[in-house]
Design a protein around this motif. Structure first.
Motif, short mmCIF file in Angstrom:
data_model
loop_
_atom_site.label_atom_id
_atom_site.label_comp_id
_atom_site.label_asym_id
_atom_site.label_seq_id
_atom_site.Cartn_x
_atom_site.Cartn_y
_atom_site.Cartn_z
N THR A 122 0.88 -1.23 -0.10
CA THR A 122 0.01 -0.01 -0.02
C THR A 122 0.75 1.38 0.06
O THR A 122 2.21 1.19 0.13
CB THR A 122 -0.95 0.04 1.08
OG1 THR A 122 0.05 0.06 2.58
CG2 THR A 122 -1.87 -1.17 1.41
N LEU A 123 0.26 2.45 -0.24
CA LEU A 123 1.06 3.39 -0.15
C LEU A 123 1.63 3.74 1.32
O LEU A 123 2.62 4.60 1.41
CB LEU A 123 0.26 4.61 -0.56
CG LEU A 123 0.13 5.15 -2.00
CD1 LEU A 123 -0.92 6.16 -2.47
CD2 LEU A 123 1.41 5.17 -2.61
N GLN A 150 1.43 1.12 12.21
CA GLN A 150 2.08 1.77 13.00
C GLN A 150 1.83 3.28 12.89
O GLN A 150 1.23 4.38 13.50
CB GLN A 150 3.40 1.74 13.56
CG GLN A 150 4.17 2.82 14.89
CD GLN A 150 5.41 2.30 15.23
OE1 GLN A 150 6.01 2.05 14.01
NE2 GLN A 150 5.83 2.30 16.45
N LEU A 151 2.15 3.54 11.53
CA LEU A 151 1.86 4.99 10.90
C LEU A 151 0.52 5.20 10.91
O LEU A 151 0.07 6.38 11.21
CB LEU A 151 2.37 4.79 9.42
CG LEU A 151 3.99 4.90 9.22
CD1 LEU A 151 4.30 4.92 7.84
CD2 LEU A 151 4.49 6.28 10.03
N GLU A 152 -0.44 4.23 10.17
CA GLU A 152 -1.96 4.56 10.28
C GLU A 152 -2.44 4.97 11.81
O GLU A 152 -3.55 5.69 11.84
CB GLU A 152 -2.56 3.53 9.94
CG GLU A 152 -2.31 3.24 8.45
CD GLU A 152 -3.08 4.00 7.52
OE1 GLU A 152 -3.96 4.74 7.97
OE2 GLU A 152 -2.88 3.86 6.42
N GLN A 153 -1.66 4.61 12.62
CA GLN A 153 -2.34 4.71 14.33
C GLN A 153 -1.89 6.14 14.60
O GLN A 153 -2.81 6.67 15.49
CB GLN A 153 -1.78 3.69 15.19
CG GLN A 153 -2.58 2.48 14.97
CD GLN A 153 -3.97 2.22 15.29
OE1 GLN A 153 -4.57 2.80 16.33
NE2 GLN A 153 -4.64 1.61 14.44
N ARG A 154 -0.77 6.52 14.15
CA ARG A 154 -0.02 7.84 14.69
C ARG A 154 -0.70 9.00 13.96
O ARG A 154 -0.32 10.03 14.26
CB ARG A 154 1.08 7.57 14.67
CG ARG A 154 1.69 6.77 15.73
CD ARG A 154 3.46 6.58 15.78
NE ARG A 154 3.78 6.28 17.03
CZ ARG A 154 4.37 6.66 18.15
NH1 ARG A 154 4.62 8.01 17.85
NH2 ARG A 154 4.91 6.03 19.07
N ALA A 158 -3.66 12.13 5.22
CA ALA A 158 -3.09 12.96 4.42
C ALA A 158 -1.55 13.38 4.75
O ALA A 158 -0.70 13.40 3.95
CB ALA A 158 -3.48 14.38 4.65
N GLU A 159 -1.12 13.15 6.10
CA GLU A 159 0.14 13.14 6.45
C GLU A 159 1.07 11.91 6.06
O GLU A 159 2.20 12.17 5.84
CB GLU A 159 0.20 13.14 8.32
CG GLU A 159 -0.15 14.20 8.83
CD GLU A 159 -0.59 14.20 10.23
OE1 GLU A 159 0.04 15.31 10.86
OE2 GLU A 159 -1.03 13.24 10.57
N ILE A 160 0.37 10.75 5.98
CA ILE A 160 1.29 9.86 5.42
C ILE A 160 1.47 9.74 4.09
O ILE A 160 2.68 9.50 3.42
CB ILE A 160 0.42 8.38 5.83
CG1 ILE A 160 0.24 8.15 7.15
CG2 ILE A 160 0.79 7.05 4.83
CD1 ILE A 160 -1.02 6.80 7.45
#
Length: 702
Positions: A122-123, A150-154, A158-160
């Motif tokens: 995924t992206l 972890q990124l999705e939780q934090r 848009a930030e990702i």
């Protein structure tokens, strides 16, 4: 009994499962706290220097030598984002970082065909890999999935996406969609054609193999594949795809914007921790002046260069900063910032000396003054062309930049006082070994100053005598204004310099696009080493320096024929003043004929050298000019200061701060009793008109 045991076992297993889930969740939460996502690469972006409208002037590579420009999803073309999500991750907004459907599909294809047919990245997973590069192994892929979760939780989606847009590779040392758009297409990614967007979508998949400058056929096939896929998804129409496939691919990498390089380097050096430097530079003007500077090189001596500074008078914003004629020309020391180089200012300090003379009521623009060969102690200056004008007005003397009148006025104003006043307003003079102390050569260029300092001085003339530092960036500290001259003195200077004759080679439409009222002064240092032109109108001040960076002479190149034409061309590129071109005179201005002046202002006497030909030079041996003298003081009574002179023709007469001192005229010594601490100007005159002066500081001692 077995029938009773079965429900207990089932509940026990559920309990074990829940406990295991709690333990796993706790471990993952603990790991999340201990090992947060590494964001160093996303934060280590190229330092940018921006113009007044926020557009890029210059970028610097990151320490590894990468062009990595920060990019946000709201700063790129929406069509590109739609195409990126459709091609790379259609369920980006729905999945938690890992797409289960994509994983199942990829595993099924791998099991059925024995090889990877399509990936499951995924992206978010790609962003995780870009933030923390790792080998493409099964363990690496598993760690990538954990980081994605972890990124999705934090972070928000848009930030990702911003992480990806900033770090994705686009060939060579390009990272991020903004750097890619600037390098491949020469523009920001805010407006992209379908063809450009498709290329930027596919390049990160294999940036080395798909570079259009090296492998155009591969790049074209990959781009067309994206375009056809967009047609299938109804993101592009068939006609758009046909037109996009006909669009040529870029054949080379373009250079990123490179304007005001010396100012950019200056800001980065003084504020190394800052990533975004904002300036007041007007991009169009800066580009035009840099082009003009490169063109002007052909008219200069070999290895010569030039510098230009343009400032808005009202708030002292620096609008254009040309530190050299060509940054990339090593023969001309192009990377040396000549705006800050210490050079001899030639005659450009004469207006200041005249201004102090106006404030001291020594002179008026209509005062008569002599331009004849004159000796000042052991100093005998000459004019630029070794000719003399005789008697003329102060106005004419300054307009013609005559040396003898300027030195005569400085002799009474006091060179130490001039140096002290400049130091007090933040413009300290730079002294050479040949002239380590303030002296009369000061007014003819016997000191060092920079173009920046001279422009600051002339902005002060334009602002009625108030001096403050120039403003390069909104983050610069606000400097307080300090008065150097009165408004009256500055009005006199402006009136004189505005009516100074314009060099013939700057008259005409090729040099001045619109007529305007400009107060200007030129200057040439000893040996034709520096050519200067400073000018100002109601709204702008411009400074120009021309010469060789190594300080060697350029015979025949002087301020009037070299720097002045460029000065007027620069003014021709600036908007006309919005208000009155000339401010009304202050109340204290005397606008009268010479005959109507007070007696003391009608004539300023200079004594010709023929009167002193046979006289030994008069010098003041004590106190030494610029020194601090400590004297005892008891009950308000100060000790006497001994004064001593050498040479000259008796009788001698002594003045302290312009007042006669009672002393034996046939002796070369005298005594003066101060009435307090402070500055004192001591002058001795001889029978034939020679004079020697020193400005000292009196302080209390033991």
């Amino acid at each position: 009994m077995p029938a009773l045991k079965h429900p207990l076992l089932r509940h026990r297993r559920i309990g074990y499962g829940l406990a295991a889930l709690v333990i796993i969740t706790s471990v993952l939460l603990a790991l999340d706290g201990i090992l947060p996502p590494p964001l160093d690469r996303a934060r280590q972006t190229s330092t940018l220097v921006l113009d007044a409208q926020g557009r890029m002037l210059r970028a610097f590579t990151t320490p590894p030598g990468v062009w990595r420009l920060s990019a946000r999803s709201d700063e790129v073309d929406p069509l590109y984002l739609r195409m990126l999500l459709a091609y790379e991750d259609q369920r980006f907004e729905l999945h938690p970082g890992v797409d289960p459907l994509a994983v199942v599909r990829a595993l099924g294809q791998w099991c059925s065909q024995g090889r990877i047919v399509s990936g499951a990245s995924t992206l978010t997973m790609q962003a995780a890999r870009l933030l923390e590069p790792h080998p493409r192994t099964m363990s690496g892929k598993f760690g990538e999935m954990l980081r994605a979760l972890q990124l999705e939780q934090r972070y928000r989606k848009a930030e990702i996406l911003d992480f990806y847009l900033t770090l994705a590779p686009y060939g060579g040392n390009l990272e991020g969609v903004r750097a890619a758009a600037l390098a491949w297409f020469g523009k920001e990614p805010t407006r992209l054609t379908p063809s450009e967007a498709a290329l930027l979508v596919v390049l990160p998949q294999a940036p080395s193999r798909l570079r259009p400058d090296r492998f155009p056929e591969r790049a074209r096939a990959a781009r067309d594949k994206v375009l056809l896929r967009m047609a299938q998804l109804a993101i592009l129409s068939e006609q758009q795809v046909i037109e996009a496939r006909q669009e040529l691919l870029p054949t080379h990498l373009r250079s990123l914007p490179f304007l005001a390089p010396h100012l950019a380097e200056r800001l980065r050096t003084t504020q190394p921790a800052t990533v975004i430097h904002r300036t007041f530079i007007e991009r169009g003007l800066q580009h035009t002046l840099e082009t003009l500077a490169r063109q002007q090189q052909s008219t200069l001596e070999l290895n010569s260069s030039l510098a230009i500074l343009v400032v808005a008078n009202r708030d002292r914003r620096v609008l254009a900063y040309v530190g050299a004629s060509d940054f990339h020309d090593s023969r001309r020391a192009g990377q040396v910032d000549l705006v800050r180089a210490v050079r001899s200012p030639g005659s450009t300090l004469k207006p200041l000396v005249y201004g102090l003379g106006f404030d001291d009521l020594l002179i008026h623009p209509e005062t008569l003054i002599e331009d004849v060969p004159t000796r000042f102690g052991d100093y005998s200056p000459t004019n630029f062309r070794n000719t003399y004008a005789g008697q003329l007005t102060v106005r004419e003397a300054l307009q013609q930049s005559l040396n003898i009148p300027a030195v005569a006025i400085l002799e009474q104003v006091g060179p130490a006082r001039v140096a002290a006043r400049l130091r007090e307003v933040g413009l300290p003079l730079h002294w050479s070994k040949a002239h380590p102390q303030p002296g009369l050569p000061l007014v003819l260029g016997g000191v060092g100053m920079t173009l920046e300092e001279l422009v600051t001085l002339y902005v002060g003339f334009a602002n009625g005598g108030l001096i403050a530092p120039l403003w390069f960036s909104p983050t610069d500290p606000a400097g307080s204004e300090q008065r150097l001259l009165t408004e009256t003195a500055c009005w006199y200077l402006g009136e004189i310099l505005r009516s100074a004759p314009v060099p013939q080679n700057v008259v005409g439409p090729a040099s001045v696009a619109r007529p305007r009222v400009i107060a200007h002064k030129t200057g040439t240092s000893y040996g034709f080493r520096d050519a200067w032109a400073l000018g100002y109108d109601a709204d702008y001040t411009v400074g120009v320096w021309v010469g060789r960076p190594d300080g060697s002479p350029s015979p025949g190149y002087y301020g009037r024929n070299t720097a002045a034409p460029l000065l007027f061309r620069v003014f021709g590129l600036l908007p006309e003043p919005a208000g009155q071109p000339v401010a009304p005179p202050p109340d204290a201005v005397l606008r009268v004929q010479r005959e109507q002046l007070p007696e003391r202002l009608r004539y300023f006497r200079t004594r010709p050298a023929r009167e002193t030909v046979n006289a030994p030079p008069l010098t003041l041996t004590f106190p030494v000019a610029g020194s601090t003298v400590e004297l005892p003081e008891r009950d308000g009574v100060w000790a006497e200061l001994p004064l001593s002179a050498k040479g000259g023709v008796k009788p001698l007469h002594w003045l302290v701060n312009g007042r006669p001192l009672a002393a034996a005229p046939w002796r070369r010594e005298a005594f003066w009793q101060p009435d307090g601490a402070g500055s004192a100007r001591i002058t001795v005159l001889d029978q034939v008109g020679q004079a020697a002066s020193a400005e000292v500081w009196i302080s209390r001692g033991e």
